[in-house]
Design an enzyme around this catalytic site. Structure first.
Site, PDB file in Angstrom:
ATOM      1  CG  HIS A  55      -1.966  -1.031   1.194  1.00 15.28           C
ATOM      2  ND1 HIS A  55      -3.123  -0.926   1.936  1.00 15.28           N
ATOM      3  CD2 HIS A  55      -2.066  -2.202   0.516  1.00 15.28           C
ATOM      4  CE1 HIS A  55      -3.887  -1.973   1.727  1.00 15.28           C
ATOM      5  NE2 HIS A  55      -3.259  -2.771   0.856  1.00 15.28           N
ATOM      6  CD  GLU A  57      -2.039   4.627   2.856  1.00 14.85           C
ATOM      7  OE1 GLU A  57      -3.173   5.126   2.881  1.00 14.85           O
ATOM      8  OE2 GLU A  57      -1.759   3.623   2.151  1.00 14.85           O
ATOM      9  CB  CYS A  85      -6.654   0.070   4.728  1.00 20.18           C
ATOM     10  SG  CYS A  85      -4.993  -0.660   4.762  1.00 20.18           S
ATOM     11  CB  CYS A  88      -2.173   1.865   5.998  1.00 16.57           C
ATOM     12  SG  CYS A  88      -1.803   1.128   4.386  1.00 16.57           S
TER      13      CYS A  88
END
Length: 158
Positions: A55, A57, A85, A88
């Site tokens: 992801h 992040e 999410c 993260c």
């Protein structure tokens, strides 16, 4: 940190999200700043890297930690195109980042097909009640490892 910096760095995260789509990534971008300057940035690369943890992040946090040579990113700010999410969010807390600025929220993400609500709900459940089977097997050596850690003089707390 000024509102102008917040808007500028958030705009960069959104640009990374848009750019990621053009290159086969997901619609997410993230920037890590320290002392008013960008030190790391990424877009989502889950499909590109065949890595469900890639992801934006997490990748930006990994890059920032490498640049700073530390797992402790306290003093850094994360700017992200969308509310992080659950995975993260965990990485943000573990990294010590103290401030997150985001554009879209989890409801916007869900409307675009990225619905994390089930995961948010699963976290609160006892492992025995989750959709994925979790089997807790006691192991005395596993507890011994923690005892050794407690006594280890060279540990770096995180």
């Amino acid at each position: 940190m000024t509102m102008t910096d917040d808007k500028k760095f958030l705009r960069r995260a959104v640009e990374l999200a848009a750019s990621g789509i053009k290159h086969g990534g997901g619609p997410f971008g993230a920037v890590v700043s320290e002392n008013g300057r960008i030190i790391a940035e990424s877009n989502n690369k889950v499909v590109l890297n065949s890595d469900p943890t890639a992801h934006a992040e997490v990748l930006a946090i990994r890059e920032a930690a490498g640049i700073l040579g530390s797992h402790d990113l306290s003093g850094c700010v994360l700017y992200t195109s969308c509310e992080p999410c659950p995975m993260c969010l965990g990485a943000i807390y573990w990294s010590g980042i103290e401030r997150v600025v985001f554009a879209s929220d989890r409801h916007d993400a869900a409307a675009a097909g990225f619905n994390d609500e089930m995961i948010y709900n699963e976290i609160a459940l006892d492992p025995s009640e989750r959709n994925i089977t979790f089997l807790h097997l006691e192991d005395s050596e596993a507890k011994e490892v923690f005892r050794r850690w407690e006594e280890f003089d060279g540990k770096v707390k995180y």
